[in-house]
Scaffold this motif. Structure first.
Motif, PDB file in Angstrom:
ATOM      1  N   VAL A  68     -64.158   3.663   3.516  1.00  0.00           N
ATOM      2  CA  VAL A  68     -64.487   2.274   3.183  1.00  0.00           C
ATOM      3  C   VAL A  68     -65.057   1.501   4.360  1.00  0.00           C
ATOM      4  O   VAL A  68     -65.785   0.521   4.173  1.00  0.00           O
ATOM      5  N   ARG A  69     -64.751   1.936   5.584  1.00  0.00           N
ATOM      6  CA  ARG A  69     -65.246   1.240   6.771  1.00  0.00           C
ATOM      7  C   ARG A  69     -65.575   2.255   7.860  1.00  0.00           C
ATOM      8  O   ARG A  69     -64.911   3.297   7.967  1.00  0.00           O
ATOM      9  N   PRO A  70     -66.559   1.977   8.712  1.00  0.00           N
ATOM     10  CA  PRO A  70     -66.851   2.881   9.821  1.00  0.00           C
ATOM     11  C   PRO A  70     -65.703   2.911  10.827  1.00  0.00           C
ATOM     12  O   PRO A  70     -65.056   1.886  11.069  1.00  0.00           O
ATOM     13  N   VAL A  71     -65.463   4.078  11.396  1.00  0.00           N
ATOM     14  CA  VAL A  71     -64.337   4.297  12.306  1.00  0.00           C
ATOM     15  C   VAL A  71     -64.864   4.736  13.668  1.00  0.00           C
ATOM     16  O   VAL A  71     -65.846   5.478  13.757  1.00  0.00           O
ATOM     17  N   PHE A  72     -64.199   4.264  14.725  1.00  0.00           N
ATOM     18  CA  PHE A  72     -64.488   4.791  16.056  1.00  0.00           C
ATOM     19  C   PHE A  72     -63.236   5.468  16.568  1.00  0.00           C
ATOM     20  O   PHE A  72     -62.162   4.874  16.627  1.00  0.00           O
ATOM     21  N   LEU A  73     -63.385   6.741  16.949  1.00  0.00           N
ATOM     22  CA  LEU A  73     -62.267   7.562  17.391  1.00  0.00           C
ATOM     23  C   LEU A  73     -62.277   7.667  18.917  1.00  0.00           C
ATOM     24  O   LEU A  73     -63.187   8.235  19.504  1.00  0.00           O
ATOM     25  N   LEU A 106     -64.054  16.921   2.606  1.00  0.00           N
ATOM     26  CA  LEU A 106     -64.644  16.067   1.573  1.00  0.00           C
ATOM     27  C   LEU A 106     -65.865  16.719   0.931  1.00  0.00           C
ATOM     28  O   LEU A 106     -66.467  16.138   0.029  1.00  0.00           O
ATOM     29  N   GLY A 107     -66.230  17.893   1.403  1.00  0.00           N
ATOM     30  CA  GLY A 107     -67.407  18.557   0.888  1.00  0.00           C
ATOM     31  C   GLY A 107     -68.699  17.922   1.359  1.00  0.00           C
ATOM     32  O   GLY A 107     -69.738  18.034   0.696  1.00  0.00           O
ATOM     33  N   LEU A 108     -68.651  17.260   2.523  1.00  0.00           N
ATOM     34  CA  LEU A 108     -69.829  16.587   3.063  1.00  0.00           C
ATOM     35  C   LEU A 108     -70.379  17.348   4.261  1.00  0.00           C
ATOM     36  O   LEU A 108     -69.624  17.874   5.075  1.00  0.00           O
ATOM     37  N   GLU A 109     -71.692  17.387   4.360  1.00  0.00           N
ATOM     38  CA  GLU A 109     -72.307  17.930   5.554  1.00  0.00           C
ATOM     39  C   GLU A 109     -72.073  16.945   6.696  1.00  0.00           C
ATOM     40  O   GLU A 109     -72.174  15.735   6.516  1.00  0.00           O
ATOM     41  N   TYR A 121     -73.381  12.198   3.051  1.00  0.00           N
ATOM     42  CA  TYR A 121     -73.009  13.055   4.170  1.00  0.00           C
ATOM     43  C   TYR A 121     -72.147  12.267   5.143  1.00  0.00           C
ATOM     44  O   TYR A 121     -71.962  11.054   4.990  1.00  0.00           O
ATOM     45  N   CYS A 122     -71.621  12.974   6.131  1.00  0.00           N
ATOM     46  CA  CYS A 122     -70.835  12.344   7.194  1.00  0.00           C
ATOM     47  C   CYS A 122     -71.728  12.189   8.413  1.00  0.00           C
ATOM     48  O   CYS A 122     -72.184  13.182   8.984  1.00  0.00           O
ATOM     49  N   LEU A 123     -71.991  10.962   8.818  1.00  0.00           N
ATOM     50  CA  LEU A 123     -72.784  10.690  10.004  1.00  0.00           C
ATOM     51  C   LEU A 123     -71.828  10.520  11.176  1.00  0.00           C
ATOM     52  O   LEU A 123     -71.080   9.549  11.241  1.00  0.00           O
ATOM     53  N   PHE A 124     -71.869  11.479  12.078  1.00  0.00           N
ATOM     54  CA  PHE A 124     -70.948  11.473  13.213  1.00  0.00           C
ATOM     55  C   PHE A 124     -71.700  11.073  14.470  1.00  0.00           C
ATOM     56  O   PHE A 124     -72.576  11.789  14.945  1.00  0.00           O
ATOM     57  N   LEU A 125     -71.361   9.921  15.008  1.00  0.00           N
ATOM     58  CA  LEU A 125     -72.025   9.371  16.196  1.00  0.00           C
ATOM     59  C   LEU A 125     -71.170   9.704  17.413  1.00  0.00           C
ATOM     60  O   LEU A 125     -70.344   8.907  17.855  1.00  0.00           O
ATOM     61  N   ASP A 126     -71.366  10.898  17.941  1.00  0.00           N
ATOM     62  CA  ASP A 126     -70.563  11.362  19.067  1.00  0.00           C
ATOM     63  C   ASP A 126     -71.076  10.745  20.367  1.00  0.00           C
ATOM     64  O   ASP A 126     -72.277  10.524  20.532  1.00  0.00           O
ATOM     65  N   GLU A 127     -70.147  10.474  21.276  1.00  0.00           N
ATOM     66  CA  GLU A 127     -70.473   9.847  22.563  1.00  0.00           C
ATOM     67  C   GLU A 127     -71.217   8.518  22.354  1.00  0.00           C
ATOM     68  O   GLU A 127     -72.083   8.151  23.143  1.00  0.00           O
ATOM     69  N   LEU A 128     -70.850   7.808  21.316  1.00  0.00           N
ATOM     70  CA  LEU A 128     -71.528   6.553  20.988  1.00  0.00           C
ATOM     71  C   LEU A 128     -71.442   5.553  22.136  1.00  0.00           C
ATOM     72  O   LEU A 128     -72.431   4.908  22.496  1.00  0.00           O
ATOM     73  N   ASN A 129     -70.255   5.434  22.734  1.00  0.00           N
ATOM     74  CA  ASN A 129     -70.092   4.445  23.799  1.00  0.00           C
ATOM     75  C   ASN A 129     -70.637   4.931  25.143  1.00  0.00           C
ATOM     76  O   ASN A 129     -70.550   4.213  26.142  1.00  0.00           O
ATOM     77  N   GLU A 144     -81.171   3.292   3.105  1.00  0.00           N
ATOM     78  CA  GLU A 144     -79.738   3.040   3.000  1.00  0.00           C
ATOM     79  C   GLU A 144     -79.010   4.353   2.798  1.00  0.00           C
ATOM     80  O   GLU A 144     -79.449   5.224   2.038  1.00  0.00           O
ATOM     81  N   LEU A 145     -77.895   4.517   3.512  1.00  0.00           N
ATOM     82  CA  LEU A 145     -77.117   5.743   3.367  1.00  0.00           C
ATOM     83  C   LEU A 145     -76.685   5.929   1.916  1.00  0.00           C
ATOM     84  O   LEU A 145     -76.288   4.964   1.248  1.00  0.00           O
ATOM     85  N   PRO A 146     -76.745   7.147   1.392  1.00  0.00           N
ATOM     86  CA  PRO A 146     -76.322   7.391   0.011  1.00  0.00           C
ATOM     87  C   PRO A 146     -74.861   6.997  -0.206  1.00  0.00           C
ATOM     88  O   PRO A 146     -74.026   7.121   0.698  1.00  0.00           O
ATOM     89  N   THR A 147     -74.564   6.546  -1.387  1.00  0.00           N
ATOM     90  CA  THR A 147     -73.189   6.204  -1.740  1.00  0.00           C
ATOM     91  C   THR A 147     -72.298   7.426  -1.545  1.00  0.00           C
ATOM     92  O   THR A 147     -72.647   8.535  -1.959  1.00  0.00           O
ATOM     93  N   GLY A 148     -71.161   7.217  -0.926  1.00  0.00           N
ATOM     94  CA  GLY A 148     -70.247   8.330  -0.654  1.00  0.00           C
ATOM     95  C   GLY A 148     -70.347   8.839   0.767  1.00  0.00           C
ATOM     96  O   GLY A 148     -69.536   9.678   1.181  1.00  0.00           O
ATOM     97  N   SER A 149     -71.318   8.342   1.529  1.00  0.00           N
ATOM     98  CA  SER A 149     -71.450   8.746   2.928  1.00  0.00           C
ATOM     99  C   SER A 149     -70.388   8.042   3.775  1.00  0.00           C
ATOM    100  O   SER A 149     -69.907   6.958   3.424  1.00  0.00           O
ATOM    101  N   VAL A 150     -70.023   8.655   4.883  1.00  0.00           N
ATOM    102  CA  VAL A 150     -69.077   8.040   5.816  1.00  0.00           C
ATOM    103  C   VAL A 150     -69.701   8.034   7.207  1.00  0.00           C
ATOM    104  O   VAL A 150     -70.505   8.908   7.550  1.00  0.00           O
ATOM    105  N   VAL A 151     -69.329   7.028   8.003  1.00  0.00           N
ATOM    106  CA  VAL A 151     -69.832   6.897   9.371  1.00  0.00           C
ATOM    107  C   VAL A 151     -68.635   6.893  10.326  1.00  0.00           C
ATOM    108  O   VAL A 151     -67.729   6.072  10.190  1.00  0.00           O
TER     109      VAL A 151
END
Length: 353
Positions: free
Chosen positions: A22-27, A46-49, A88-96, A119-126
């Motif tokens: 539901v919301r973008p996460v930073f790990l 989740l079955g996402l690339e 899909y899952c958009l993973f922004l590694d080393e973002l900071n 726009e990212l397809p519905t069901g995508s996560v960031v």
């Protein structure tokens, strides 16, 4: 950014399942504790690339795209890495760790889930991830506008979680057995100088190269590999542990009187390892109150004093290590035991003080 509340690797999938959808996460987390692999595993669940973008390797145009003419008007065409038709899952590694202008280019993608007209397809996560400045890793200040666009989750290393994973993923049995005894050696804070340090990733690398050499790996080669991947103290202790495995020389044999403390100069690392293991055994099995302990605990306390005398004859330093205070200066062993040691072994206590 400092952690107020942290999660373990085992807890993270449940957090991401409810938050990242539901919301973008930073790990946030130290280098080498498995942030990237955990995100990829979550995407698989989740079955996402999982599409990974490394912030340190990007320029703003890599996100915004290049202009193209459509019907006599220009618009930016986002790169095909991002512009996908399926969720899909958009993973922004080393973002900071990315440059400020790159971080700024991420704003609309993170908050509005769009780049230009795409726009990212519905069901995508960031999901973003990065190290902290206190980890002596490459990290840039994150602008407040970007901080405020993300839910921040802090990951910590967990020996229990990693060992559960390791037993089913081919990690060398010597490493698994060693970390079962010394779970505190799984991770160490990154040093301020350029030298190896212990982390789940470092132990995994050591396992891979040990498997490559096979069980016939000689001691000098093992030392070279261990000191090339781990914190110096951990490498030395692991090397000593392998000696105990190969020579069937363990602490139980010493406690039972079936084997003496090692005396040879070349076995000094083994003596230190056994001393540290002896200390850990006493911390775990001696009762806090002598009157409330089991007969096994009382027998161990009686035998421990004899062993301390024998150990002090070989190395006073190792004997002191067994009864030393913890990192905060507080007694690590029960007070009643230390009182008895002070009464029966005054030389050892005097040298400790």
């Amino acid at each position: 950014m400092q952690a107020t509340v942290t999660v373990t690797p085992a807890q993270l999938p449940g957090v991401l399942l409810h938050v990242a959808v539901v919301r973008p996460v930073f790990l946030w987390g130290a280098p080498g504790i498995g942030k990237s692999s955990l995100v990829r595993d979550f995407a698989d669940s989740l079955g996402l690339e999982c599409v990974t973008l490394l912030g340190t390797q990007l320029a703003p145009e890599d996100l915004i795209g290049v202009p193209e003419l459509v019907g006599g008007r220009s618009r930016f065409a986002p790169p095909e890495t991002i512009a996908r038709d399926e969720p899909y899952c958009l993973f922004l590694d080393e973002l900071n760790a990315s440059a400020p202008e790159v971080q700024k280019a991420f704003y609309s993608l993170i908050l509005d889930r769009r780049i230009g007209a795409y726009e990212l397809p519905t069901g995508s996560v960031v999901i973003g991830a990065g190290n902290r400045a206190t980890d002596n890793a490459l990290a840039r200040p994150m602008a407040s506008a970007l901080v405020n666009r993300l839910v921040h989750v802090h990951l910590r290393a967990s020996a229990t979680d990693w060992l559960t994973w390791a037993t089913g993923n081919g990690i060398h049995p010597w490493i698994v057995e060693y970390l079962l005894q010394r779970p505190d050696h799984l991770w160490s804070a990154p040093p301020k100088t350029e030298e190896p340090f212990s982390s789940p990733r470092a132990w995994h690398m050591l396992s891979d190269v040990m498997h490559s050499y096979g069980d016939g790996i000689d001691d000098e080669t093992l030392a070279m590999l261990a000191f090339g991947t781990l914190t110096t103290a951990h490498a030395s202790a692991f090397r000593a542990y392998v000696k105990t495995v190969r020579h069937a020389y363990d602490l139980d044999a010493v406690i039972k009187g079936e084997a003496p403390w090692p005396r040879a100069p070349e076995d000094r690392d083994l003596l230190y390892f056994l001393s540290e293991t002896f200390r850990a055994r006493l911390m775990k099995e001696l009762p806090a109150d002598k009157r409330g302990g089991s007969s096994r605990g009382r027998d161990l306390a009686f035998r421990a004093k004899t062993l301390l005398v024998e150990l002090a004859e070989i190395s006073l330093e190792c004997a002191q290590l067994v009864i030393a205070n913890d990192a905060n200066g507080a007694p690590a062993l029960p007070t009643w035991f230390l009182v008895e040691v002070g009464r029966d072994l005054p030389r050892l206590v005097a040298a400790r003080n």
